[in-house]
Design an enzyme around this catalytic site. Structure first.
Site, PDB file in Angstrom:
ATOM      1  N   ASP A 105       0.841  -1.198   0.000  1.00 45.41           N
ATOM      2  CA  ASP A 105       0.000   0.000   0.000  1.00 45.41           C
ATOM      3  C   ASP A 105       0.878   1.251   0.000  1.00 45.41           C
ATOM      4  O   ASP A 105       2.043   1.202   0.410  1.00 45.41           O
ATOM      5  CB  ASP A 105      -0.880   0.036   1.258  1.00 45.41           C
ATOM      6  CG  ASP A 105      -1.840  -1.134   1.317  1.00 45.41           C
ATOM      7  OD1 ASP A 105      -2.174  -1.677   0.250  1.00 45.41           O
ATOM      8  OD2 ASP A 105      -2.238  -1.499   2.443  1.00 45.41           O
TER       9      ASP A 105
HETATM   10  N1  URA Z   1      -1.123  -5.923   4.000  1.00 51.18           N
HETATM   11  C1  URA Z   1      -1.634  -4.676   4.016  1.00 51.18           C
HETATM   12  O1  URA Z   1      -2.666  -4.429   4.617  1.00 51.18           O
HETATM   13  N2  URA Z   1      -0.965  -3.715   3.354  1.00 51.18           N
HETATM   14  C2  URA Z   1       0.196  -3.915   2.702  1.00 51.18           C
HETATM   15  O2  URA Z   1       0.769  -2.979   2.133  1.00 51.18           O
HETATM   16  C3  URA Z   1       0.715  -5.220   2.695  1.00 51.18           C
HETATM   17  C4  URA Z   1       0.039  -6.209   3.352  1.00 51.18           C
END
Ligand code: URA
Length: 232
Positions: A105
């Protein structure tokens, strides 16, 4: 890029120009293969062929694998109208057919692998391969024993049919844990913590399968994977 490869595709990729321009350049007799001018854009190249474009050798660099220490604020996409992408951090030639193997993310930091080897990245990211990804998680609420136990057994995420697969969950501090999961569902770690009545405040990936984020890489820095890391 796969061989045999059409000449116009090769020129377009390596000289970084649209396919139409590559064809025009071939027509203008600006391209030679093994010393001979070629004017057909359909010409099939093998990987050993020596190609000159306007007198400059074009060499396909083959499969490449980079590890990047992703900072906050970058998206894991090839292009984005609103945000900077992880590709903005890589100063490398011919990146058009690269992709991120296992996205993070925008607000997650840490290990991102970028490659042009689709088979390899499928092997490390497919849930069928059962490869673990490890995250350091900082939470809003204290981590209870009960929550750790639930994460280890499997939790039900909103809009999913099955429990998450058993995870490895280790408390590091009252508000911090290390979590290893073998799936890659959308926002999975954040949703897993939400499912145990907590919230992720900071998330950092430190490992994918056997590949650990190099501690010498500052945020935003990258390096090639070693041969041993690629084998992992
Ligand atoms: N899980 C998440 O919630 N976000 C990420 O960036 C990676 C794994």
């Amino acid at each position: 890029m796969k061989f045999p490869c059409r000449l116009d595709k090769f020129i377009s990729h390596l000289a970084e120009m649209p396919r139409t321009q590559a064809r025009a350049s071939i027509k203008r007799k600006e391209v030679s293969v093994n010393g001979e001018i070629i004017t057909s854009h359909n010409f099939q190249l093998s990987q050993q062929d020596e190609v000159l474009h306007q007198g400059t050798p074009l060499v396909f660099l083959g499969k490449r694998y980079y590890m990047l220490n992703k900072p906050v604020g970058y998206v894991c996409a090839n292009s984005d109208e609103l945000h900077k992408t992880v590709f903005d951090l890589l100063d490398e030639p011919n990146m058009s057919d690269f992709h991120v193997a296992g996205r993070l993310d925008i607000d997650t930091t840490g290990l991102v692998i970028i490659t042009n080897d689709g088979d390899w990245s499928h092997k490390i990211t497919s849930p069928k391969s059962n490869k673990f990804k490890t995250y350091l998680v900082e939470t809003q609420e204290p981590i209870t024993d009960e929550a750790l136990e639930q994460l280890r057994t499997g939790v039900m995420l909103h809009n999913e049919k099955d429990l998450t697969r058993p995870a490895i969950a280790e408390r590091l501090a009252n508000y911090g844990l290390r979590l290893s999961i073998s799936e890659g569902k959308y926002h999975q770690v954040k949703r897993m913590l939400y499912a145990v009545d907590n919230k992720v405040v900071e998330l950092h990936r430190e490992q994918i399968a056997g590949i650990k984020l190099d501690e010498n890489l500052a945020s935003g820095e990258y390096r090639l994977l070693t041969a041993d890391e690629i084998k992992l």
